[in-house]
Design an enzyme around this catalytic site. Structure first.
Site, PDB file in Angstrom:
ATOM      1  N   THR A  83       0.851  -1.177   0.000  1.00  0.00           N
ATOM      2  CA  THR A  83       0.000   0.000   0.000  1.00  0.00           C
ATOM      3  C   THR A  83       0.888   1.227   0.000  1.00  0.00           C
ATOM      4  O   THR A  83       1.923   1.234   0.671  1.00  0.00           O
ATOM      5  CB  THR A  83      -0.927   0.036   1.232  1.00  0.00           C
ATOM      6  N   CYS A 196      -1.286   4.758  -5.945  1.00  0.00           N
ATOM      7  CA  CYS A 196      -2.170   3.974  -5.082  1.00  0.00           C
ATOM      8  C   CYS A 196      -2.263   2.609  -5.722  1.00  0.00           C
ATOM      9  O   CYS A 196      -2.444   2.501  -6.949  1.00  0.00           O
ATOM     10  CB  CYS A 196      -3.544   4.621  -4.960  1.00  0.00           C
TER      11      CYS A 196
END
Length: 239
Positions: A83, A196
């Site tokens: 992440t 992302c």
């Protein structure tokens, strides 16, 4: 081959991509039957997202630090935090273990600079786009980072959390992202970071007039390079 420790679940949609891409890369370098040696700790993203929304970053850091300790105990040689946003607490995660954390912003910056790009647009969650923990790390590599306007940041963020993290991809959302990318290019971006891990589920290199840097794939490539270039130093192979 070193044992890769995947710290994921944020969201599981993108973590599944990490597992797929890492194994495809290992298979491509072998005889077709090779797969990656890895261990996965997948957290409950609902709990982590609540900590994000409420500003409880210390709690999030503690939760991910505990997960990292579990990965080390399972034999991981290094950690891949699957992440971008939670690299906000990367230092705490690293401090919790004695094994390295392969920092996503560093692997991304290396790819950007290798392409001769110095001014780069950044898409991601509102935390990644608006705060210094990620942009500042990129800047240490000599990059000038451009982010979307506040309204565009909100739109990009909403699509991530309300659609992509749930496995939903919409043509209109892709069109909206393409518009934001065009604005970044108009502002001088020579390349665009898909910062992302879910963004690559919606857009790819065909959606940008300038080079794109997909962080999930770049992180996976760096993980496989590391796993294959150094021996597992401490532990026997898991059965």
């Amino acid at each position: 081959m070193q044992l890769i420790g995947l710290l994921g679940g944020m969201s599981w949609q993108s973590t599944a991509e990490y597992y797929r891409v890492i194994n495809e890369l290992v298979q491509d370098r072998g005889d077709g039957l090779h797969s990656a040696r890895c261990v996965l700790y997948s957290v409950d993203f609902a709990a982590i997202e609540a900590m994000q929304s409420e500003g409880r970053w210390d709690d999030a850091a503690a939760a991910l630090g505990s997960a990292a300790v579990a990965l080390e105990a399972a034999g991981a040689d290094f950690i891949v935090l699957c992440t971008n946003t939670m690299h906000k607490v990367a230092d705490t995660i690293q401090a919790a273990t004695t094994i390295p954390l392969l920092h996503l912003a560093d692997t991304t910056a290396a790819a950007v600079t290798s392409h001769g790009v110095r001014k780069v647009g950044l898409l991601g969650t509102r935390f990644t786009m608006s705060e210094e923990f990620y942009r500042g790390r990129l800047a240490t590599h000599g990059l000038e980072v451009i982010v979307p306007s506040p309204d565009d940041q909100q739109m990009v963020n909403d699509i991530i959390y309300n659609e992509l993290c749930l496995g939903v991809t919409k043509p209109q959302s892709r069109a909206d992202y393409r518009t934001v990318i065009s604005r970044l290019v108009e502002a001088g971006a020579e390349g665009v970071i898909y910062g992302c891990t879910e963004i690559e589920l919606l857009v790819d290199e065909s959606d940008s007039p300038v080079p794109v840097f997909p962080t999930t794939r770049l992180h996976c490539e760096a993980a496989v390079n590391r796993a294959l270039s150094a021996p597992a130093l401490r532990r026997p192979e898991l059965p």
